[in-house]
Scaffold this active site. Structure first.
Site, PDB file in Angstrom:
ATOM      1  N   GLY A   1       0.804  -1.216   0.000  1.00 12.39           N
ATOM      2  CA  GLY A   1       0.000   0.000   0.000  1.00 12.39           C
ATOM      3  C   GLY A   1       0.834   1.261   0.000  1.00 12.39           C
ATOM      4  O   GLY A   1       0.576   2.186  -0.776  1.00 12.39           O
TER       5      GLY A   1
ATOM      6  N   ASP B   1      10.838  -7.229  -0.997  1.00 10.78           N
ATOM      7  CA  ASP B   1       9.501  -7.796  -0.804  1.00 10.78           C
ATOM      8  C   ASP B   1       9.529  -9.245  -1.262  1.00 10.78           C
ATOM      9  O   ASP B   1      10.137  -9.551  -2.296  1.00 10.78           O
ATOM     10  CB  ASP B   1       8.447  -7.019  -1.605  1.00 10.78           C
ATOM     11  CG  ASP B   1       7.040  -7.170  -1.036  1.00 10.78           C
ATOM     12  OD1 ASP B   1       6.688  -8.290  -0.628  1.00 10.78           O
ATOM     13  OD2 ASP B   1       6.295  -6.170  -0.989  1.00 10.78           O
TER      14      ASP B   1
ATOM     15  N   SER C   1      -6.927  -9.077  -3.116  1.00  8.77           N
ATOM     16  CA  SER C   1      -7.254  -8.112  -2.068  1.00  8.77           C
ATOM     17  C   SER C   1      -6.293  -6.927  -2.039  1.00  8.77           C
ATOM     18  O   SER C   1      -6.581  -5.913  -1.413  1.00  8.77           O
ATOM     19  CB  SER C   1      -7.259  -8.801  -0.698  1.00  8.77           C
ATOM     20  OG  SER C   1      -5.954  -9.253  -0.356  1.00  8.77           O
ATOM     21  N   ASN C   2      -5.145  -7.052  -2.710  1.00  7.36           N
ATOM     22  CA  ASN C   2      -4.174  -5.952  -2.758  1.00  7.36           C
ATOM     23  C   ASN C   2      -4.616  -4.827  -3.703  1.00  7.36           C
ATOM     24  O   ASN C   2      -4.238  -3.662  -3.516  1.00  7.36           O
ATOM     25  CB  ASN C   2      -2.809  -6.443  -3.244  1.00  7.36           C
ATOM     26  CG  ASN C   2      -2.206  -7.534  -2.398  1.00  7.36           C
ATOM     27  OD1 ASN C   2      -1.482  -8.384  -2.903  1.00  7.36           O
ATOM     28  ND2 ASN C   2      -2.487  -7.542  -1.100  1.00  7.36           N
ATOM     29  N   LEU C   3      -5.396  -5.160  -4.717  1.00 13.52           N
ATOM     30  CA  LEU C   3      -5.618  -4.235  -5.821  1.00 13.52           C
ATOM     31  C   LEU C   3      -6.441  -3.012  -5.435  1.00 13.52           C
ATOM     32  O   LEU C   3      -6.439  -2.011  -6.149  1.00 13.52           O
ATOM     33  CB  LEU C   3      -6.295  -4.974  -6.982  1.00 13.52           C
ATOM     34  CG  LEU C   3      -5.517  -6.197  -7.508  1.00 13.52           C
ATOM     35  CD1 LEU C   3      -6.274  -6.863  -8.649  1.00 13.52           C
ATOM     36  CD2 LEU C   3      -4.119  -5.815  -7.952  1.00 13.52           C
ATOM     37  N   GLN C   4      -7.121  -3.069  -4.300  1.00 10.58           N
ATOM     38  CA  GLN C   4      -7.936  -1.950  -3.830  1.00 10.58           C
ATOM     39  C   GLN C   4      -7.083  -0.757  -3.426  1.00 10.58           C
ATOM     40  O   GLN C   4      -7.545   0.382  -3.409  1.00 10.58           O
ATOM     41  CB  GLN C   4      -8.812  -2.437  -2.664  1.00 10.58           C
ATOM     42  CG  GLN C   4      -9.390  -1.386  -1.758  1.00 10.58           C
ATOM     43  CD  GLN C   4      -8.702  -1.360  -0.400  1.00 10.58           C
ATOM     44  OE1 GLN C   4      -7.618  -1.910  -0.224  1.00 10.58           O
ATOM     45  NE2 GLN C   4      -9.333  -0.710   0.563  1.00 10.58           N
TER      46      GLN C   4
ATOM     47  N   LYS D   1       5.379  -9.487  -6.265  1.00 11.04           N
ATOM     48  CA  LYS D   1       5.122  -8.045  -6.251  1.00 11.04           C
ATOM     49  C   LYS D   1       6.309  -7.251  -6.795  1.00 11.04           C
ATOM     50  O   LYS D   1       6.124  -6.242  -7.483  1.00 11.04           O
ATOM     51  CB  LYS D   1       4.795  -7.574  -4.831  1.00 11.04           C
ATOM     52  CG  LYS D   1       3.420  -7.957  -4.339  1.00 11.04           C
ATOM     53  CD  LYS D   1       3.154  -7.367  -2.961  1.00 11.04           C
ATOM     54  CE  LYS D   1       1.747  -7.703  -2.486  1.00 11.04           C
ATOM     55  NZ  LYS D   1       1.471  -7.144  -1.139  1.00 11.04           N
TER      56      LYS D   1
ATOM     57  N   ASP E   1       4.372  -3.096   7.351  1.00  6.64           N
ATOM     58  CA  ASP E   1       3.099  -3.085   8.074  1.00  6.64           C
ATOM     59  C   ASP E   1       3.164  -3.873   9.367  1.00  6.64           C
ATOM     60  O   ASP E   1       2.143  -4.318   9.881  1.00  6.64           O
ATOM     61  CB  ASP E   1       1.975  -3.640   7.184  1.00  6.64           C
ATOM     62  CG  ASP E   1       2.226  -5.100   6.778  1.00  6.64           C
ATOM     63  OD1 ASP E   1       3.290  -5.653   7.125  1.00  6.64           O
ATOM     64  OD2 ASP E   1       1.350  -5.682   6.102  1.00  6.64           O
TER      65      ASP E   1
ATOM     66  N   CYS F   1      -4.085  -4.498   8.888  1.00  6.76           N
ATOM     67  CA  CYS F   1      -5.078  -4.015   7.924  1.00  6.76           C
ATOM     68  C   CYS F   1      -5.975  -5.151   7.446  1.00  6.76           C
ATOM     69  O   CYS F   1      -7.128  -4.923   7.089  1.00  6.76           O
ATOM     70  CB  CYS F   1      -4.375  -3.367   6.728  1.00  6.76           C
ATOM     71  SG  CYS F   1      -3.617  -1.770   7.110  1.00  6.76           S
TER      72      CYS F   1
ATOM     73  N   CYS G   1     -13.100 -16.004  14.081  1.00  5.49           N
ATOM     74  CA  CYS G   1     -13.041 -14.650  13.524  1.00  5.49           C
ATOM     75  C   CYS G   1     -12.583 -14.789  12.082  1.00  5.49           C
ATOM     76  O   CYS G   1     -12.923 -15.776  11.420  1.00  5.49           O
ATOM     77  CB  CYS G   1     -12.110 -13.757  14.348  1.00  5.49           C
ATOM     78  SG  CYS G   1     -10.399 -14.306  14.417  1.00  5.49           S
TER      79      CYS G   1
END
Length: 390
Positions: free
Chosen positions: A48, A69, A76-79, A93, A137, A196, A349
């Protein structure tokens, strides 16, 4: 840091045209652009924060970019990780980032490090670069990046994000500057700060913070303006507000003399207070839970401790939603006690962390239960692929 040596640096006609809007800025000019071309920046993470960082540093004309990396691109990363595209899902990546960087600036040298940054390799990887940008992160890697930068005398351009809030600053700009340990002398207890993946993040937020990091990096290289060194910039996207906190070196802070075991320092793996309690929570797999549910036993209570918006995305059939905050605050404890009376309690969860915390909280009230390891994410992968992953 000293300005990069530009004595042997020349801009080609293509570069003059490409960076012309910089060149006509009196604060940048030809000399500033040459500094950018001569500079080298290492970005730890290409997610991000790393996405806008790398995009804008490449577009600005930074001559050498390193990327650390080991992850692959996920849907889910593309947002928010805008350097990657759908065609790169499932691929590394760093390869995706390099391809995009070279489309933006083919004059940029891109070095790839497909590995996790560790105490064993950090100094070697960071040493050749002028500046380090922290796009990580997690706390262990943040402390590692900080300590390596202090030992090597490298500026550390820091950013972090969560939900709708972000922060940025510049650590270790010079010997008198504060560093990350002046902001966080000790790491928070494990699990105290959700990731996140569990807490969520609005997609534009890393763009804002990452671009601030890129701005600070350009300023440091070119020697213009006033950096965020000594100031922590706090951003609230919901209020669209910025505020600052002063940061000063703590004279009582122990000196950083070597790299340590940062997983242990941050309590990852059960070495911190409270981890033993978490590790003592009984657990079952999602396949075992499936078998129990198929038996249609009336003496089973399945509790879902995620937040309501998550339950709108996906559910395990038969689960009762009671968010973790209602359990930790004590609001829902008596209700759970009544529901669980005479029944076997299972808690899930998204990934298994919050459900373990819920069981620890319930145990303090005399209520025992079993954690569902891997949560609904594992359920989707191993039991029912029709359940959406998020």
């Amino acid at each position: 840091m000293l300005p990069p040596d530009t004595s042997g640096v020349q801009l080609s006609p293509d570069e003059v045209a490409r960076f012309s809007r910089h060149l006509i800025l009196p604060e940048v000019g030809m000399e500033g652009q040459k500094r950018l071309k001569a500079a080298s920046v290492l970005c730890v993470g290409s997610g991000g924060l790393g996405s806008p960082l790398l995009l804008y540093l490449a577009a600005a004309g930074v001559g050498r970019l390193g990327i650390v990396d080991f992850d692959v691109v996920d849907h889910s990363n593309l947002q928010r990780q805008v350097i990657h595209g759908s065609s790169w899902v499932g691929k590394p990546k760093i390869e995706s980032a390099k391809a995009r960087i070279l489309e933006i600036n083919p004059h940029c040298q891109v070095d790839l490090y497909p590995t996790a940054l560790t105490s064993e390799n950090a100094l070697e990887i960071i040493a050749p670069y002028d500046i380090v940008c922290d796009g990580t992160d997690n706390f262990p890697t943040r402390y590692l990046v900080n300590d390596a930068c202090v030992l090597l005398g490298k500026p550390n351009v820091y950013g972090s994000i969560f939900r709708f809030e972000g922060q940025a600053t510049v650590f270790n700009l010079d010997a008198a500057s504060p560093n990350y340990r002046d902001l966080f002398p000790e790491p928070p207890p494990p699990g105290m700060v959700p990731s996140c993946a569990e807490g969520g993040v609005v997609g534009v937020l890393p763009g804002i913070i990452g671009v601030i990091q890129a701005t600070e990096t350009v300023k440091i290289i070119t020697g213009i303006g006033t950096t965020l060194s000594g100031r922590l910039l706090l951003f609230d996207a919901l209020k669209m507000s910025f505020r600052e906190l002063k940061l000063r070196p703590d004279p009582q802070r122990p000196p950083i003399e070597k790299l340590i075991d940062y997983q242990q320092f941050c309590g990852v793996g059960g070495s911190a207070p409270g981890q033993e309690e978490a590790g003592s929570v009984a657990s079952i797999s999602v396949t075992e839970l499936r078998d129990l549910l198929q038996a249609a036993s009336d003496d089973l209570l399945l509790l879902d401790v995620r937040n309501p918006p998550e339950a709108e995305i996906a559910v395990i059939p038969g689960a009762l939603l009671i968010p973790l905050d209602q359990i930790e605050s004590g609001v829902a404890v008596e209700r759970i006690r009544e529901l669980a009376a005479g029944r076997r309690l299972y808690v899930h969860c998204k990934l298994g962390g919050r459900s373990a915390k819920a069981l620890i909280a319930l145990r303090r009230h005399g209520i025992e239960g079993v954690n569902v390891a891997g949560g609904i994410h594992a359920w989707s992968q191993e039991v029912d692929p029709s359940v959406p992953q998020y």
